[in-house]
Design a protein around this motif. Structure first.
Motif, short mmCIF file in Angstrom:
data_model
loop_
_atom_site.label_atom_id
_atom_site.label_comp_id
_atom_site.label_asym_id
_atom_site.label_seq_id
_atom_site.Cartn_x
_atom_site.Cartn_y
_atom_site.Cartn_z
N MET A 26 2.91 135.17 118.00
CA MET A 26 1.74 134.58 117.35
C MET A 26 0.61 134.54 118.29
N ALA A 27 -0.51 134.96 117.54
CA ALA A 27 -1.70 135.02 118.11
C ALA A 27 -2.39 133.82 118.73
N LYS A 28 -3.12 133.87 119.77
CA LYS A 28 -3.66 132.65 120.58
C LYS A 28 -5.00 132.17 119.53
N TRP A 29 -5.18 131.02 119.18
CA TRP A 29 -6.04 130.51 118.46
C TRP A 29 -7.52 130.36 119.31
N THR A 30 -8.59 131.08 118.83
CA THR A 30 -9.80 131.09 119.24
C THR A 30 -10.81 130.28 118.51
N PRO A 31 -11.68 129.46 118.97
CA PRO A 31 -12.57 128.51 118.12
C PRO A 31 -13.79 129.68 117.75
N LYS A 32 -14.24 129.40 116.57
CA LYS A 32 -15.20 130.30 115.89
C LYS A 32 -16.65 129.83 116.18
N HIS A 33 -16.80 128.51 116.63
CA HIS A 33 -17.96 128.06 116.93
C HIS A 33 -18.07 127.01 117.95
N GLU A 34 -18.96 126.75 118.54
CA GLU A 34 -18.78 125.51 119.58
C GLU A 34 -18.56 124.32 119.19
N ALA A 35 -18.12 123.28 120.12
CA ALA A 35 -17.83 122.05 119.58
C ALA A 35 -19.11 121.23 119.46
N PRO A 36 -19.35 120.45 118.47
CA PRO A 36 -20.61 119.62 118.55
C PRO A 36 -20.59 118.59 119.79
N GLU A 37 -21.85 118.24 120.04
CA GLU A 37 -22.08 117.12 121.14
C GLU A 37 -21.56 115.88 120.64
N PRO A 38 -20.58 115.15 121.61
CA PRO A 38 -20.30 113.75 121.24
C PRO A 38 -21.28 112.84 120.86
N LEU A 39 -21.31 112.10 119.79
CA LEU A 39 -22.16 110.96 119.34
C LEU A 39 -22.05 110.02 120.25
N GLU A 40 -23.34 109.49 120.57
CA GLU A 40 -23.63 108.13 121.33
C GLU A 40 -24.19 107.38 120.61
N GLY A 41 -23.86 106.01 120.87
CA GLY A 41 -24.48 104.91 119.99
C GLY A 41 -24.06 103.62 120.57
N PRO A 42 -24.16 102.56 119.90
CA PRO A 42 -23.65 101.18 120.43
C PRO A 42 -22.22 101.24 120.52
N VAL A 43 -21.59 101.76 121.59
CA VAL A 43 -20.01 101.66 121.28
C VAL A 43 -19.40 100.55 121.58
N VAL A 44 -20.09 99.77 122.70
CA VAL A 44 -19.48 98.50 122.91
C VAL A 44 -19.52 97.60 121.63
N ALA A 45 -20.50 97.53 120.97
CA ALA A 45 -20.99 96.72 119.81
C ALA A 45 -19.83 97.21 118.77
N THR A 46 -19.71 98.47 118.55
CA THR A 46 -18.90 98.88 117.33
C THR A 46 -17.41 98.50 117.85
N ILE A 47 -17.01 98.76 118.84
CA ILE A 47 -15.56 98.08 119.26
C ILE A 47 -15.17 96.76 119.20
N THR A 48 -16.28 95.95 119.65
CA THR A 48 -16.43 94.52 119.56
C THR A 48 -16.20 94.09 117.88
N GLY A 49 -16.98 94.60 117.25
CA GLY A 49 -17.30 94.36 115.87
C GLY A 49 -15.81 94.77 114.92
N GLY A 50 -15.30 95.81 115.45
CA GLY A 50 -14.11 96.16 114.75
C GLY A 50 -12.77 95.39 115.17
N THR A 51 -12.97 94.74 116.40
CA THR A 51 -11.92 93.91 116.81
C THR A 51 -11.99 92.43 116.22
N ILE A 52 -13.27 92.19 116.05
CA ILE A 52 -13.52 90.73 115.35
C ILE A 52 -12.67 91.01 113.95
N VAL A 53 -13.23 92.02 113.13
CA VAL A 53 -12.60 92.20 111.81
C VAL A 53 -11.18 92.09 111.86
#
Length: 96
Positions: free
Chosen positions: A1-28
């Protein structure tokens, strides 16, 4: 079985109001749990009590998530402040 190689670079991680998003989801999750409690009898009669416990588990895991993302956010801010405080000619000392 051939080793898998990526065809393109991984995108940059998304940054945003992470704490607020997780807090909102927990409240829901907790609100969904509380809204379903008066209907426990119906859920029990129809074999759907797992809906309640799923909401409670989501809220509990959300509390762990809030703790985690707050620590992560604080560590990112500390690292940024440490980089800014380092003299321009010298790189910041590593934590070895």
């Amino acid at each position: 079985m051939a080793k898998w190689t990526p065809k393109h670079e991984a995108p940059e991680p998304l940054e945003g109001p992470v704490v607020a998003t997780i807090t909102g989801g927990t409240i829901v999750w907790f609100v969904l749990f509380l809204v379903q409690i008066p209907f426990y009898g119906w859920f029990d009669d129809h074999g759907h009590t797992w809906w309640l416990w799923t909401c409670l588990a989501g809220g509990g895991l959300g509390l762990i998530g809030i703790w985690y993302v707050r620590k992560r956010d604080a560590a990112i801010k500390r690292a940024a402040a440490h980089r800014e405080a380092a003299p321009a000619g010298r790189p910041a000392a590593s934590a070895e």
